[in-house]
Design an enzyme around this catalytic site. Structure first.
Site, short mmCIF file in Angstrom:
data_model
loop_
_atom_site.label_atom_id
_atom_site.label_comp_id
_atom_site.label_asym_id
_atom_site.label_seq_id
_atom_site.Cartn_x
_atom_site.Cartn_y
_atom_site.Cartn_z
N SER A 32 7.99 18.46 -46.82
CA SER A 32 8.83 18.18 -47.99
C SER A 32 9.91 17.16 -47.70
O SER A 32 11.09 17.48 -47.70
CB SER A 32 9.48 19.48 -48.46
OG SER A 32 10.10 20.15 -47.36
N GLU A 79 16.72 16.61 -34.37
CA GLU A 79 16.41 17.99 -34.00
C GLU A 79 15.45 18.09 -32.81
O GLU A 79 15.61 18.95 -31.94
CB GLU A 79 15.83 18.75 -35.20
CG GLU A 79 16.78 18.88 -36.38
CD GLU A 79 17.86 19.94 -36.17
OE1 GLU A 79 17.91 20.54 -35.09
OE2 GLU A 79 18.66 20.15 -37.11
N THR A 108 5.41 15.29 -40.65
CA THR A 108 6.41 14.79 -39.72
C THR A 108 5.81 13.78 -38.74
O THR A 108 6.48 12.87 -38.29
CB THR A 108 7.02 15.97 -38.93
OG1 THR A 108 7.54 16.90 -39.88
CG2 THR A 108 8.13 15.53 -38.02
N LYS A 158 7.99 21.52 -34.48
CA LYS A 158 7.24 20.34 -34.93
C LYS A 158 7.98 19.05 -34.63
O LYS A 158 7.36 18.01 -34.42
CB LYS A 158 6.92 20.45 -36.41
CG LYS A 158 8.15 20.62 -37.29
CD LYS A 158 8.35 19.50 -38.27
CE LYS A 158 9.71 19.57 -38.90
NZ LYS A 158 9.95 18.58 -39.95
#
Lengths: 276, 276
Positions: free
Chosen positions: B83, B226, B193, B136
Site C-alpha cells: 500500500s 526501516e 517493496t 520485508k
C-alpha cells in the site's frame, strides 16, 4: 500448424539414438505431436528434461506425463523458475528448480546445467514444479490487464498474492506439495512473469486492458500464449476438484467470453470483505 | 532528534481523551518515545491501530507490544500490506491485512477503513503481520543492491523468493504462523517493496549497489530507513533462535560493516548447489 520435420534428418536421428539426456523445449500446444516424432528413436534409458510450461489440452496432463506416455522413458524431469532467456543469455544471475522422479537424475541435470551465473536447486515434486509453471501464465494475464487499465503497484502485488494462493490451492488439490509453490518454480517464476517487461503473457493482458480484442492480440503474435491456452484447462481441473479459482475464472471470461477488462478486475477486487 | 510536542496542545489532548480508535503512524525508531506521550491520556478502552513497520531497537519488540506496554490499551491491531501511500491517495485499487488480538476490533477497523478502492482482510495473527512488515524492508535493500549492480528480473525474483523463505522461517520461530507470510502483509508487501520505484528501502539498496556509501545515503534522506535500522535487530533475533538468515546477514554486512555490494550479492547467489 506445420510441425518440424527435422527427425527425417539422419544426423539428428543418430544423435537421438545415443542420447543420455534430451531437453524438450516445445510449446505445450504442439508438445505431444512433436515429441511423438521421437518415439522409438530415443532409448528408454534417456533422461528427459522438459522446459515447457503448460498442460496438454486433450488429456489435461503435465508435460512430463505426456513425455513418459509417448516415449516410455523412465526418468523425467521438469526445469522451471524465474529465467527469462534474454537475461540468461546475458549472464544475469539466475536460479531455477529442477524436479525429477529420480533424485540421481535431478542431480545429474543440476550439474549439467550449472554455471557461474546459473544455479539449480533440486526437488522431487515434479507435479508442483510443472503446475507452478503452467498456472503462473494465467495470473500474469490478470496482472497485465490491471497494468493496462492504469492500476498501480499496490493492485499488482495484491493480484500476485491472490494468484499464488489460488495456484497453490489448485496444485495441491492435484497432488503437488504446498512448499513447492513458495519456491523458485512457484512464487519466483510468478513474480518475474508478473513484473517483467519481457513477459509475453503479461503483455497479452496489458493489451487487453488497453482495449485491444483477444483475437487481434493472439493473431498478431507468433509467440506461445500459454496463459490464454491454459486457462480453460485449469478451470476444468478446478471445477472437477471443487477448487475456488477466481483469477482463472476472470481470465477465462476475458479470453473466451469477451468480458470487459475493467469488469473482470473489478470482480476480482470487489469480493466481499472477509478474513484472509 | 526532535520529537513532536503536539500533545501540549489542548485540542489534541481533548480529542484523544474520548478516542475510540487511535492510529499510530510513527517511524519505529521514534515510536516508543512518541507514543509514551499519550500515556495516561488515551483511555484503555481505545482501540489501537499501528501502521509502523519495524521492531523496537531496545526491546526488539513489535510495535503493538510496545503500544500495549506503554498505553495499557487492551485491543491492539496492526494494519499492513502492499500500500504505497502515493497510490492509495490516487484511488489505485489496494488490498491490505488488518490483524488484531480481538476479532471484533479487527472487523471494526476493517469497516472503518474500507472504501471503493481500499479493501481490508482480517486475521488474528498480529505477530505474523508485524514481522512481515518489519523484515520485508531488509530484503528490499538486498534487491535494490542487485538492481544497482545492473542485475536483472531473474536475479530479483530469486532474491525475493529466498527473502520470503527467510522471513517466514524467522517469523515462525518468533511465534507467527506460516500462512500469514503467504498473504498480503507478507508476500504482497514484499513484492511491492522489492519491485516498486516508490520503495525507499529498495532505493537505499540501489544507491549502495551503484557505489554510494551507506553514510552518504542515510545522511541525504529524511525518510525512514526501516530496513537499515532493523537488520541488526533481525540478525540478533535470528541468532538467539538459531535461524539461518543469509539475506539479513548480507544486508547487515553492507550497512554496518561496509562490505562491498558485489561481494554481498555474490555470497547470496553462490551458495552451494543443494536441494531447495
Amino acid at each position: 500448424v506445420p510441425l518440424p520435420h527435422s527427425l527425417e534428418w539422419t544426423a539428428e536421428r543418430e544423435a537421438l539414438q545415443d542420447a543420455e539426456t534430451a531437453v524438450l523445449a516445445v510449446p505445450t500446444r504442439y508438445f505431444r505431436d512433436v515429441v511423438s516424432g521421437f518415439s522409438g528413436i530415443l532409448p528408454p534409458s534417456c533422461g528427459i528434461v522438459s522446459v515447457a510450461k503448460g498442460l496438454d489440452a486433450a488429456s489435461r496432463e503435465r508435460m512430463t506425463v505426456v513425455a513418459r506416455d509417448v516415449l516410455h522413458c523412465e526418468r523425467v524431469a521438469a526445469l522451471s523458475g524465474p529465467s527469462h532467456a534474454e537475461e540468461v543469455a546475458r549472464d544475469i544471475p539466475t536460479a531455477v528448480t529442477v524436479a525429477s522422479n529420480d533424485p540421481d537424475h535431478a542431480r545429474a541435470v543440476q550439474e549439467m546445467f550449472a554455471g557461474r551465473t546459473f544455479r539449480l536447486y533440486t526437488t522431487n515434486d515434479v507435479a508442483g514444479v510443472e503446475f507452478g509453471g503452467a498456472f503462473k501464465n494465467i495470473a500474469a494475464i490478470a496482472v497485465g490487464v490491471s497494468d493496462g487499465l492504469g492500476f498501480g503497484d499496490n493492485t499488482r502485488a495484491a493480484l500476485i498474492t491472490r494468484g499464488l494462493a489460488e495456484i497453490t490451492r489448485l496444485g495441491c488439490a492435484l497432488g503437488a506439495r504446498t512448499e513447492t509453490f513458495a519456491g523458485l518454480s512457484g512464487m519466483g517464476d510468478l513474480i518475474v512473469t508478473c513484473t517483467s517487461r519481457l513477459s509475453r503473457n503479461r503483455a497479452i493482458g496489458e493489451r487487453l486492458g488497453r482495449g485491444e480484442s483477444i483475437d487481434e492480440i493472439l493473431g498478431s503474435t507468433q509467440q506461445a500464449a500459454e496463459g490464454a491456452w491454459n486457462c480453460a484447462i485449469a478451470r476444468t481441473l478446478a471445477r472437477e476438484r471443487g477448487v475456488d479459482v477466481p483469477v482463472t475464472d476472470e481470465v477465462y471470461a476475458l479470453v473466451h467470453e469477451h468480458k470487459r477488462p475493467a469488469d473482470a478486475v473489478t470482480s476480482l477486487l470487489q469480493r466481499d470483505l472477509k478474513a484472509e
